[in-house]
Design a protein around this motif. Structure first.
Motif, PDB file in Angstrom:
ATOM      1  N   MET A  24      -6.749   7.688   6.206  1.00  0.00           N
ATOM      2  CA  MET A  24      -8.069   7.345   5.672  1.00  0.00           C
ATOM      3  C   MET A  24      -8.454   5.903   5.960  1.00  0.00           C
ATOM      4  SD  MET A  24      -7.577   6.665   1.686  1.00  0.00           S
ATOM      5  CE  MET A  24      -8.244   5.022   1.861  1.00  0.00           C
ATOM      6  N   PHE A  48       0.256  10.945   2.455  1.00  0.00           N
ATOM      7  CA  PHE A  48       0.005  10.254   1.191  1.00  0.00           C
ATOM      8  C   PHE A  48       0.955   9.079   1.022  1.00  0.00           C
ATOM      9  CE2 PHE A  48       0.093   9.351  -3.279  1.00  0.00           C
ATOM     10  CZ  PHE A  48      -1.208   9.596  -3.708  1.00  0.00           C
ATOM     11  N   SER A  49       2.233   9.337   1.254  1.00  0.00           N
ATOM     12  CA  SER A  49       3.225   8.312   0.971  1.00  0.00           C
ATOM     13  C   SER A  49       3.073   7.109   1.906  1.00  0.00           C
ATOM     14  CB  SER A  49       4.626   8.905   1.087  1.00  0.00           C
ATOM     15  OG  SER A  49       5.554   7.998   0.574  1.00  0.00           O
ATOM     16  N   SER A  89      -5.125  -1.077  -2.244  1.00  0.00           N
ATOM     17  CA  SER A  89      -5.426  -0.751  -0.848  1.00  0.00           C
ATOM     18  C   SER A  89      -6.463   0.365  -0.763  1.00  0.00           C
ATOM     19  CB  SER A  89      -4.156  -0.388  -0.074  1.00  0.00           C
ATOM     20  OG  SER A  89      -3.734   0.921  -0.376  1.00  0.00           O
ATOM     21  N   LEU A  90      -6.446   1.265  -1.749  1.00  0.00           N
ATOM     22  CA  LEU A  90      -7.446   2.338  -1.754  1.00  0.00           C
ATOM     23  C   LEU A  90      -8.836   1.762  -2.042  1.00  0.00           C
ATOM     24  CD1 LEU A  90      -5.237   4.847  -3.702  1.00  0.00           C
ATOM     25  CD2 LEU A  90      -6.315   5.381  -1.518  1.00  0.00           C
ATOM     26  N   GLY A 100       4.416   3.336  -3.771  1.00  0.00           N
ATOM     27  CA  GLY A 100       3.678   3.470  -5.022  1.00  0.00           C
ATOM     28  C   GLY A 100       4.068   4.751  -5.731  1.00  0.00           C
ATOM     29  N   LEU A 101       3.131   5.284  -6.484  1.00  0.00           N
ATOM     30  CA  LEU A 101       3.405   6.530  -7.210  1.00  0.00           C
ATOM     31  C   LEU A 101       3.774   7.656  -6.259  1.00  0.00           C
ATOM     32  CD1 LEU A 101       0.368   6.365  -9.637  1.00  0.00           C
ATOM     33  CD2 LEU A 101       2.770   6.063 -10.251  1.00  0.00           C
ATOM     34  N   GLY A 102       3.301   7.550  -5.018  1.00  0.00           N
ATOM     35  CA  GLY A 102       3.585   8.593  -4.037  1.00  0.00           C
ATOM     36  C   GLY A 102       5.075   8.775  -3.813  1.00  0.00           C
ATOM     37  N   ASN A 103       5.814   7.681  -3.822  1.00  0.00           N
ATOM     38  CA  ASN A 103       7.249   7.763  -3.540  1.00  0.00           C
ATOM     39  C   ASN A 103       8.036   8.331  -4.710  1.00  0.00           C
ATOM     40  OD1 ASN A 103       5.902   5.426  -2.197  1.00  0.00           O
ATOM     41  ND2 ASN A 103       7.767   5.553  -0.995  1.00  0.00           N
ATOM     42  N   SER A 109       0.278   6.152   3.172  1.00  0.00           N
ATOM     43  CA  SER A 109      -1.118   5.689   3.096  1.00  0.00           C
ATOM     44  C   SER A 109      -1.876   5.925   4.398  1.00  0.00           C
ATOM     45  CB  SER A 109      -1.210   4.186   2.784  1.00  0.00           C
ATOM     46  OG  SER A 109      -0.569   3.869   1.600  1.00  0.00           O
ATOM     47  N   SER A 137       0.824  -1.200   0.000  1.00  0.00           N
ATOM     48  CA  SER A 137       0.000   0.000   0.000  1.00  0.00           C
ATOM     49  C   SER A 137       0.859   1.252   0.000  1.00  0.00           C
ATOM     50  CB  SER A 137      -0.911  -0.007   1.230  1.00  0.00           C
ATOM     51  OG  SER A 137      -1.544   1.242   1.363  1.00  0.00           O
ATOM     52  N   ALA A 138       1.875   1.272   0.844  1.00  0.00           N
ATOM     53  CA  ALA A 138       2.654   2.505   1.037  1.00  0.00           C
ATOM     54  C   ALA A 138       3.499   2.849  -0.183  1.00  0.00           C
ATOM     55  CB  ALA A 138       3.535   2.373   2.277  1.00  0.00           C
ATOM     56  N   TYR A 159      -5.491   8.935  -8.734  1.00  0.00           N
ATOM     57  CA  TYR A 159      -4.356   8.005  -8.742  1.00  0.00           C
ATOM     58  C   TYR A 159      -4.413   7.153 -10.008  1.00  0.00           C
ATOM     59  CZ  TYR A 159      -0.774   5.266  -6.221  1.00  0.00           C
ATOM     60  OH  TYR A 159       0.389   4.674  -5.810  1.00  0.00           O
TER      61      TYR A 159
END
Ligand code: TRP
Length: 429
Positions: free
Chosen positions: A214, A208-209, A305-306, A6-9, A211, A3-4, A86
């Motif tokens: 939420m 965000f990064s 995960s979202l 991903g594109l966020g990183n 996760s 989950s953690a 996303y």
């Protein structure tokens, strides 16, 4: 971890760090992770594993008859918003992957990678097509169940992505922009410490990064057993996620400076810079193919995960089967994401928050407002709303000074810091 990371990183970290001036942002981001991120990550896992339910149900189970469950609704809403945009960016990654496989115009280097990216992401149908492919893959995995769907492939693909990012960072540092990049990333500009927006950007990126905020980790926590030790899991997730982001910075910024791109060029930053790197490498097509494949895979495991947060809620609440929930909710989220994609083409005159385009506005609302607010409520729930002894016991910290410090942070530093950053960014503090 799925989950953690991903594109966020890679995508989001690079462009937000680029827009927020680099070093100061990185410093604040790391502070947010340590002081706010780790404690809240532990809080989410603890709530989920103890309650064994989805985001809304967990609060109803642990605190029946109280309004805490509202936190869960905020979480479900965030899942819809975040996955909607996303999916757009993950679609871009999938498109680049297939371009590298087929040897399409994205990799020929003719006309430059910037003009290719602009032409691609401003067009109407192609990005929507790739976004739909991403959503179908994500729905497919949630449809068969997260554990069956990705656990094994993640264990192989994630380390591969790490190795690739390390190799590419090493190469990127030789391109001639290393010095500029290192000082951009690691020497904070103290004047920008006075800019409240940099704090908000760092806080939003930390949430965000990781996760957080939420209930993605409440939902995943509910699938853990008492054999899993939460603090160890939390520390490894946070460490690896942060290392990934820093390595991504070392991969992208030296190339940004070497090729004369602008660090603050926005959400397209990595899609312009990385093809430049691959074009300059003799085995560039191989590296490009692998990289965009692994990035897409990481995006899918985050997207899962979202979607799972919303699916778990609808399954319990309306007695839907997993299959039905995955298809209906995933379909709706795809539709909600369409304007974010069109915001670069047909709807490019639309700005929602300040001068932000549609995707950026969705991201701002979710990452900089909903997630920190959700995190604030989660921190307060475990710190104040829940019985302290029970929380400490459920967390696996046990009756130790670490357990007590954790609760203290959730009562004080975490909520106060989030509130101050919030209020100052809207000019109230
Ligand atoms: N953390 C993921 C990434 O870095 C994105 C993500 C997955 C996420 N689940 C989340 C972000 C829940 C916020 C909340 O790409």
């Amino acid at each position: 971890m799925g989950s953690a990371v991903g594109l966020g990183n890679i995508w989001r970290f690079a462009y937000v760090a680029g827009e927020s001036g680099g070093g100061t942002f990185l410093l604040l981001y790391i502070l947010c992770i340590i002081a706010i991120g780790i404690p809240i990550l532990m809080a989410e896992l603890t709530i989920g594993r103890r309650a064994k339910s989805d985001v809304v149900g967990s609060f109803e189970t642990l605190a029946p008859g109280t309004p805490w469950f509202v936190t869960g609704f905020l979480g479900v809403a965030s899942a819809f918003i975040i996955l909607s945009f996303y999916g757009v960016v993950a679609g871009w990654a999938l498109h680049y992957f297939i371009q590298y496989v087929l040897g399409g115009p994205a990799i020929s280097g003719e006309g430059g990678s910037e003009s290719y990216f602009i032409e691609f992401h401003t067009s109407t149908y192609s990005p929507l097509f790739w976004q739909s492919i991403f959503m179908i893959l994500t729905i497919g995995i949630v449809y068969v169940g997260v554990k069956k769907g990705i656990e094994k492939s993640n264990k192989i693909l994630m380390p591969l992505l790490a190795i690739l990012v390390i190799l590419l960072a090493g190469y990127s540092l030789t391109l001639g922009g290393a010095q500029e990049a290192l000082s951009f990333l690691f020497s904070p500009d103290w004047r920008s410490l006075r800019d409240p927006n940099v704090y908000l950007a760092a806080l939003g990126q930390a949430f965000f990064s990781l996760s957080l905020g939420m209930g993605a980790l409440i939902t995943y926590g509910s699938y853990l057993s008492s054999k899993d030790k939460l603090p160890g899991a939390a520390v490894s997730v946070v460490t690896l996620d942060t290392l990934f982001a820093i390595l991504a910075g070392l991969m992208i910024f030296p190339a940004v400076f070497a090729f004369g791109n602008a660090p603050n060029s926005g959400p397209g930053l990595v899609f312009i810079t990385l093809p430049d790197i691959f074009n300059s490498l003799s085995l560039g097509v191989v590296f490009g193919t692998l990289f965009f494949f692994l990035l897409s895979a990481a995006a899918i495991s985050s997207g899962v995960s979202l979607l799972e947060v919303a699916v778990a809620y609808f399954m319990r609440k309306f007695n839907w089967s997993r299959k039905k929930a995955a298809i209906i909710i995933g379909g709706i989220i795809f539709l909600i994401g369409i304007p974010s994609s069109l915001g670069y083409g047909a709807l490019n005159h639309v700005t929602l928050i300040g001068d932000r385009d549609i995707l950026d506005s969705m991201d701002f609302i979710a990452s900089n407002i909903f997630l920190p607010l959700g995190g604030l409520l989660i921190a307060l729930f475990v710190g104040v709303g829940w019985n302290k002894a029970e929380a400490i016991e459920a967390s696996d910290f046990g009756n130790t000074w670490i357990g007590h410090t954790w609760i203290l942070i959730l009562r004080t530093i975490a909520p106060v810091a989030i509130l101050i950053i919030f209020l100052s960014s809207i000019g109230l503090f």
